[in-house]
Design an enzyme around this catalytic site. Structure first.
Site, PDB file in Angstrom:
ATOM      1  N   CYS A   1     -16.352   1.787   0.702  1.00 60.86           N
ATOM      2  CA  CYS A   1     -15.148   0.981   0.947  1.00 60.86           C
ATOM      3  C   CYS A   1     -14.692   1.062   2.398  1.00 60.86           C
ATOM      4  CB  CYS A   1     -14.028   1.441   0.025  1.00 60.86           C
ATOM      5  SG  CYS A   1     -13.605   3.173   0.227  1.00 60.86           S
TER       6      CYS A   1
ATOM      7  N   ARG B   1       0.878  -1.185   0.000  1.00 59.89           N
ATOM      8  CA  ARG B   1       0.000   0.000   0.000  1.00 59.89           C
ATOM      9  C   ARG B   1       0.902   1.217   0.000  1.00 59.89           C
ATOM     10  NH1 ARG B   1      -5.282   1.452   3.545  1.00 59.89           N
ATOM     11  NH2 ARG B   1      -6.128   0.153   1.875  1.00 59.89           N
TER      12      ARG B   1
ATOM     13  N   GLN C   1     -10.384  -3.860  -3.372  1.00 57.76           N
ATOM     14  CA  GLN C   1     -11.664  -3.302  -2.934  1.00 57.76           C
ATOM     15  C   GLN C   1     -12.732  -3.541  -3.989  1.00 57.76           C
ATOM     16  OE1 GLN C   1     -11.853  -1.411   0.193  1.00 57.76           O
ATOM     17  NE2 GLN C   1     -13.945  -2.110  -0.149  1.00 57.76           N
TER      18      GLN C   1
ATOM     19  N   ASP D   1     -17.194   7.109  -1.517  1.00 57.13           N
ATOM     20  CA  ASP D   1     -15.929   7.039  -0.765  1.00 57.13           C
ATOM     21  C   ASP D   1     -15.643   8.451  -0.263  1.00 57.13           C
ATOM     22  OD1 ASP D   1     -13.446   6.305   0.266  1.00 57.13           O
ATOM     23  OD2 ASP D   1     -12.436   6.259  -1.670  1.00 57.13           O
TER      24      ASP D   1
ATOM     25  N   ARG E   1     -13.487  -8.567   1.689  1.00 53.10           N
ATOM     26  CA  ARG E   1     -12.063  -8.297   1.417  1.00 53.10           C
ATOM     27  C   ARG E   1     -11.253  -9.554   1.746  1.00 53.10           C
ATOM     28  NH1 ARG E   1     -10.067  -3.110   1.699  1.00 53.10           N
ATOM     29  NH2 ARG E   1      -8.148  -4.139   1.055  1.00 53.10           N
TER      30      ARG E   1
ATOM     31  N   HIS F   1      -7.456   0.617  -6.356  1.00 51.99           N
ATOM     32  CA  HIS F   1      -7.697  -0.238  -5.186  1.00 51.99           C
ATOM     33  C   HIS F   1      -8.393  -1.500  -5.688  1.00 51.99           C
ATOM     34  CE1 HIS F   1      -7.944  -1.415  -1.153  1.00 51.99           C
ATOM     35  NE2 HIS F   1      -8.614  -0.427  -0.611  1.00 51.99           N
TER      36      HIS F   1
HETATM   37  N1  NVA Z   1      -9.913   6.728  -1.271  1.00 57.21           N
HETATM   38  C1  NVA Z   1      -9.504   6.363   0.065  1.00 57.21           C
HETATM   39  C2  NVA Z   1      -9.759   4.926   0.296  1.00 57.21           C
HETATM   40  C3  NVA Z   1      -9.350   4.396   1.636  1.00 57.21           C
HETATM   41  C4  NVA Z   1      -9.586   2.928   1.765  1.00 57.21           C
HETATM   42  C5  NVA Z   1      -8.034   6.735   0.260  1.00 57.21           C
HETATM   43  O1  NVA Z   1      -7.268   6.591  -0.695  1.00 57.21           O
HETATM   44  O2  NVA Z   1      -7.681   7.173   1.341  1.00 57.21           O
HETATM   45  N1   CP Z   2     -11.119  -0.006   2.539  1.00 56.41           N
HETATM   46  C1   CP Z   2      -9.863  -0.136   2.989  1.00 56.41           C
HETATM   47  O1   CP Z   2      -8.923  -0.385   2.245  1.00 56.41           O
HETATM   48  O2   CP Z   2      -9.738   0.022   4.331  1.00 56.41           O
HETATM   49  P1   CP Z   2      -8.399   0.252   5.145  1.00 56.41           P
HETATM   50  O3   CP Z   2      -7.845   1.600   4.733  1.00 56.41           O
HETATM   51  O4   CP Z   2      -8.824   0.228   6.571  1.00 56.41           O
HETATM   52  O5   CP Z   2      -7.418  -0.829   4.808  1.00 56.41           O
END
Ligand code: NVA
Ligand code: CP
Length: 304
Positions: free
Chosen positions: A262, A103, A133, A221, A290, A130
């Protein structure tokens, strides 16, 4: 399947269904106490440059249930945090581990890591995509609606990583997609170009009320993704009042429309507390999925 899962554009429709079918099977197995230790003795390195609850917990639990092990590494605490090149991290981790989940911010960094890693690399979310997701969303929708073909998903909000992966995933499996976002917050050009090939099955709107019409699934989101915190005030101003899943907005979708997010959710911003709680069942089903969808990906990429 390719060596890595970096974005959904790289998967065929058939490969997506292979993942979803295996995910359903693995969900059944774990709930019925049927052993499924396909990754006995295998190790997944998980490298996080951003916060996470679900991604970390689901990948780590998934590896354990499959008979393997996961190592949690925060990017800042590794030598990468002190400037060790991505390509060296990739080659070193490949000598210990059977897979790497990452990540991070820049998709190009993930791609460079995958290029140098000799083991499969899985995108645990970048600024651009993602994929895990979106796979969980598709699994959740199919569980509820029995099929995906012809269903309409409407995404309301920022054209971000989650939005991009949903567009690609939903179009690939035969769904229609509508997106409502403010000017300047559209999904990236490469995603729009991908979607162009699907003709009327993809449509962009400014007004969420037009976008949700006839939707089977309404998705949202956060307005402020991780890494965009310094734009929070401006984004709040742009999205407020319009780009929120409220009961009123949802009254324009199909009567039995699912609502998905998400997570984490910011109540009072992209979703009201009432909508969040009314649809908690399916929202947290997606969170659970997930685990199952990622276990399927892990088996297909890291299995024998
Ligand atoms: N769009 C959000 C998703 C978090 C799971 C981010 O990138 O922070
Ligand atoms: N939706 C998702 O990826 O959640 P986290 O940021 O908690 O991993």
């Amino acid at each position: 399947m390719k060596k890595d899962l970096l974005k959904l554009t790289e998967l065929s429709r058939e490969e997506i269904f292979t993942i979803l079918d295996l995910a359903d099977q693995l969900k059944y197995d774990v709930k019925n106490g049927i052993p499924h230790r396909q990754l006995e003795g295998k190790v997944l390195a998980m490298v996080f440059a951003k916060n996470s609850t679900r991604t970390r917990a689901s990948f780590e639990t998934g590896m354990f249930q499959l008979g393997g092990h996961a190592i949690y590494l925060t990017a800042a605490d590794t030598q990468a945090g002190r400037g060790e090149p991505v390509k060296d991290t990739a080659r070193a981790l490949s000598r210990y581990c059977d897979g790497i989940m990452v990540r991070t911010f820049d998709q190009r960094e993930l791609e460079e890591l995958a290029r140098y890693a000799t083991v499969p690399v899985i995108n645990g979310m970048t600024d651009s995509a993602h994929p895990c997701q979106a796979l969980s969303a598709l699994m959740t929708i199919r569980e509820e609606k029995a099929l995906l073909d012809g269903l309409k998903l409407c995404y309301v909000g920022d054209g971000n990583n989650v939005c991009s992966s949903l567009i690609v995933g939903c179009l690939k499996v035969g769904m229609e997609v509508s997106v409502a976002c403010p000017e300047g917050y559209e999904p990236p050009r490469e995603v729009l170009e991908f979607a162009e090939d699907f003709g009327d099955r993809f449509r962009m709107f400014r007004d969420p009320r037009e976008a949700v019409r006839n939707a089977d699934v309404v998705y949202t989101d956060v307005w402020v993704s991780m890494g965009k915190e310094d734009e929070a005030a401006e984004r709040d101003r742009v999205f407020s009042g319009t780009y929120q899943l409220s009961e009123e907005l949802l009254s324009g979708a199909k009567e039995n429309a699912m609502v998905l997010h998400c997570l984490p959710a910011h109540r009072g911003q992209e979703i009201t507390d009432a909508v969040m709680e009314a649809h908690a069942k399916e929202i947290f089903e997606e969170a659970e999925n997930r685990l199952h969808a990622q276990k399927a990906v892990l088996c297909l990429l890291m299995g024998a």
